[in-house]
Write an enzyme that holds these catalytic residues in place. Structure first.
Site, short mmCIF file in Angstrom:
data_model
loop_
_atom_site.label_atom_id
_atom_site.label_comp_id
_atom_site.label_asym_id
_atom_site.label_seq_id
_atom_site.Cartn_x
_atom_site.Cartn_y
_atom_site.Cartn_z
N ARG B 67 0.78 -1.29 0.13
CA ARG B 67 0.07 0.10 0.13
C ARG B 67 0.86 1.29 0.05
O ARG B 67 0.32 2.24 -0.23
CB ARG B 67 -0.91 -0.18 1.32
CG ARG B 67 -2.03 -1.18 1.32
CD ARG B 67 -2.90 -1.38 0.07
NE ARG B 67 -3.68 -2.31 0.04
CZ ARG B 67 -4.45 -2.89 -0.82
NH1 ARG B 67 -3.92 -2.68 -2.02
NH2 ARG B 67 -5.10 -3.79 -0.60
N ASN B 97 0.27 -1.97 -7.42
CA ASN B 97 -0.73 -1.21 -7.75
C ASN B 97 -1.09 -0.08 -6.54
O ASN B 97 -2.03 -0.18 -5.61
CB ASN B 97 -2.14 -1.84 -8.00
CG ASN B 97 -2.53 -2.97 -6.89
OD1 ASN B 97 -1.53 -3.05 -6.00
ND2 ASN B 97 -3.62 -3.51 -6.27
N ASP B 308 -1.45 -12.88 -1.18
CA ASP B 308 -2.39 -11.93 -1.80
C ASP B 308 -2.75 -10.96 -0.57
O ASP B 308 -3.84 -10.52 -0.58
CB ASP B 308 -3.59 -12.32 -2.44
CG ASP B 308 -4.04 -11.28 -3.12
OD1 ASP B 308 -3.73 -10.12 -3.16
OD2 ASP B 308 -5.32 -11.36 -3.82
#
Lengths: 322, 431
Positions: B67, B97, B308
């Site tokens: 993050r 991402n 994940d």
């Protein structure tokens, strides 16, 4: 009724209700029907109770029906709609709920576009929560009023063959009908274009008809669902015209039926799309009866969740506090 | 440089050397100095009795979301790496991402540098395939690799343009860089929020059919075959995808696959009650799918386990199911879930599990990990395979708590984690 049936804090769906609980709601609705026929339509059953109607989606019929039910039971009501409230300012559902709770309320009636929203709210506040439609999940009071209407006309639900026609995939009305009707012993089928029939629907105990002619051949009751215009834009069906041609409930199709078929529709209707006007206005249509019963059902649900006892519903109607 | 450490008398399991016996392990200067019986530590050595515990090469997670940059309220590289250490992971691959996306060399360098500064685990950046993950323009893949990226991926979304995908895989093969694929046909998943089936129908939630994953995996295997590139399928969750990977491997396609602990342990029934902590993509599937991915992991069709790890702030998850983001944390529960689901009951033995948590994933991304051979990096996990404990998210090192395993009993607890010979997690006090 001989034994008292217990109700939980909330009514979020018919899936979790027992035969006794559903039957009790239908039975308690009977004496409440009469109140709406009086010149002075008010009894003091919920006097002093505060009820919030929290409507995140547009609704006329359901919201007004709840409001009449609340007012005829003498509750104090506040309406909050999606537009013109803190909802448009981006307040989260959990914060809205906490703020309402901080003003000391007794019940919330919620309509919301997301499946599970009523349960979400019910898990987070001590007030009674009544689901007035959550996404594509359930619309329990609609299911109940449909059941009451069928029972009025057919005497019983046990063994009756009811087919729900139309957009089953996106319909909360369909799910509540399926759960409630199968629980009370009715045979239930669904019919619609395969793109609007959800996968795994058979596991809910219903059979599937691909052709409306087969459904009409089989059914004693048709509950015709509204086809929303968005479904065409999203590519589930090619056109409304084609939908009407292959799935519309028409006089010509009903004339082929081996029996008279009771016609229900939860509204609002698209005349000429899912249902022809002559059917909607015809002798076997009970669509307006559904609307009348809706108020009685909602009175019954409000009464029972507020702790009213089924045995005293008749007395409550006479104005004595239960 | 930290003190030498002698881990004495543990059950050393290192599938890379086919080791499974009571041995001593000496770590010095950040490397494995010696492995054998009756080792003597040098002067000043920290001598730890680990008898009764398993000593293994540190776990390798090819798939985590840390993050940072952009969503430091959910996780930071430091907090995520600390959570990794608590879970026995010594190497993690951080997906791109973030905000901004890891799609240029400076961003890759930032992730590496923050990882090194925190020091809890080796943090290997994964670079984006396309600029801004938009699926339009290829990133400077060579520059990303030169800056330290170990793989490329647009994880969270598939590269929908098959032409771009084939060029990226072809180009990346020049650097022996694998493509990590989030395989999904977005047209079939159609904005769904959970697995399509009886449960989604009963809850009235939009379904994601397993065909969405199957079609994506099939397309990606075909493009890998076309290009000869190295394909790694992230988070396989369906029986159909298993069969497609099996067939591709049989044809000699350079494809590997991973499965998450939650897809090994849970079905879509866990969503009932609109539990957003059971919302992730791919979604929890049917019991038949769970059985298929378990079998595939045991057989080797699925090569490894990856978490994940996808932290989300509690406010983001405390919402209507439709609006809650996809993802669950996994670093601190992976061992406990995998031991419970795979080793208890005898599907896998401990060496088999360690192979899939450490040796095999290290090979897929060409990482210097997954072995305790003398001279290799001193990345070691010491765990108690018998210890039963209750998952309490409030005790996580991760900044986020979004786990579907809260309150469940898990089996196997990490006692020590060492990275380059330094103790980064010490759970001995927990005993």
């Amino acid at each position: 009724m001989t034994t008292t049936v217990e109700f939980g804090k909330d009514l979020t769906g018919l899936e979790g209700l027992s035969v006794d609980q559903i039957s009790t709601i239908l039975d308690v609705a009977e004496p409440f029907k009469e109140i709406s026929e009086r010149p002075i339509k008010k009894v003091p059953v919920l006097r002093g109770k505060t009820i919030v109607n929290l409507f995140y989606e547009p609704s006329t019929r359901t919201r007004v029906s709840f409001e009449f039910a609340e007012k005829r039971l003498s509750a104090d009501t506040v309406n909050i709609s999606g537009t013109g409230s803190s909802i448009v300012k981006g307040e989260s559902l959990v914060d809205t709920a906490r703020n309402l709770e901080a003003m000391r309320i007794d019940m919330v009636v919620i309509r919301h576009g997301s499946s599970g929203a009523a349960q979400f709210l019910a898990d987070r506040i001590p007030s009674n929560v009544i689901n007035a439609g959550d996404g594509q999940h359930e619309h329990p009071t609609q299911g109940l009023l449909d059941m009451l209407t069928i029972r009025d006309h057919m005497g019983t639900l046990d063994g009756r063959r009811v087919c729900i026609v139309g957009d089953i995939l996106h319909s909360r009305v369909a799910r509540s009908n399926i759960y409630g009707l199968t629980r009370l012993g009715a045979e239930v089928a669904v019919c619609g274009p395969p793109t609007l029939i959800p996968h795994g629907i058979e596991e809910l105990g219903v059979q599937v008809f691909k052709r409306v002619e087969e459904a009409i051949e089989w059914a004693e009751v048709l509950n015709v669902l509204r086809l929303q215009l968005e479904r065409m834009k999203a590519g589930y069906i090619p056109s409304l015209r084609e939908y009407n041609r292959f799935f519309g409930v028409s006089v010509a199709r009903l004339e082929q039926a081996p029996r008279d078929i009771l016609i229900l529709h939860p509204g609002p209707m698209n005349r000429g799309v899912e249902i022809d006007s002559h059917v909607a206005d015809g002798p076997h249509s009970v669509i307006l009866r559904q609307v009348t019963n809706g108020v009685a059902i909602r009175m019954a649900v409000l009464y029972l969740l507020a702790g009213g006892s089924p045995e005293r519903a008749e007395a409550a109607k006479k104005g004595t506090r239960s | 440089m930290s003190r030498p450490v002698l881990l004495r008398g543990g059950r050393v399991i290192d599938p890379s050397q086919k080791l499974d016996e009571a041995l001593d392990l000496l770590l010095a200067d950040g490397r494995v100095a010696a492995i054998g019986k009756g080792l003597q530590g040098p002067e000043g050595c920290e001598d730890v009795d680990v008898s009764g515990l398993v000593v293994a090469p540190g776990f390798v997670d090819l798939h985590v979301h840390l993050r940072e940059p952009g969503d430091e309220h959910k996780e930071t590289i430091a907090s995520g790496a600390r959570a990794a250490a608590a879970g026995g992971f010594t190497s993690v691959c951080a997906m791109p991402n973030t905000r901004p996306t890891i799609d240029d060399p400076a961003a890759v360098g930032f992730v590496r540098a923050e990882g090194e500064r925190a020091g809890f685990a080796h943090v290997y950046p994964v670079g984006a395939v396309s600029v801004g993950l938009k699926g339009e323009e290829m990133t400077e893949i060579g520059e990303l690799v030169a800056a330290g990226a170990v793989a490329i991926s647009d994880d969270g979304r598939p590269v929908w343009d098959s032409g771009l995908l084939s060029r990226a895989m072809e180009y990346a093969s020049a650097f022996d860089t694998p493509y990590f694929s989030h395989s999904e046909d977005l047209g079939l998943s159609a904005n769904g929020v959970m697995n399509e089936g009886a449960v989604s129908t009963s809850l009235g939630l939009r379904g994601i059919p397993s065909a969405a994953e199957d079609a994506g995996v099939a397309r990606d295997c075909i493009v890998a075959e076309l290009t000869g590139g190295q394909l790694h399928i992230l988070h396989v969750s369906t029986r159909g995808a298993v069969e497609i990977v099996r067939a591709a491997k049989a044809r000699g396609v350079h494809v590997t696959a991973e499965v998450t602990p939650h897809h090994l342990a849970l079905t879509d029934e866990a969503v009932r009650g609109y539990r957003t902590e059971a919302k992730m993509n791919p979604p929890l599937r049917s019991a038949a799918d769970v059985a298929a991915v378990r079998d595939a992991l045991v057989e080797g069709v699925i090569d490894c386990i990856a978490t994940d790890h996808a932290p989300h702030h509690y406010e983001d998850k405390d919402r209507e199911f439709d609006y809650a983001p996809f993802g669950v944390v996994g670093l601190e529960t992976a061992l406990g879930v995998c031991l419970r689901e795979l080793v208890i009951g005898g599907r896998l033995d401990l060496p088999g599990l360690i192979d899939r948590l450490s040796c095999r994933p290290a090979k897929i991304a060409n990482l210097p990990a997954g072995t305790l051979a003398e001279g290799s990096l001193a990345d070691v996990v010491v765990f108690d395979p018998e210890r039963r404990w209750t998952c309490k998210p409030e005790g996580f090192y991760s900044l986020s708590r979004n786990t579907p395993f809260a309150g469940q009993e898990l089996v196997g607890r990490v006692v020590m984690t060492l990275v380059s010979g330094r103790t980064v997690h010490d759970g001995r006090g927990d005993r």
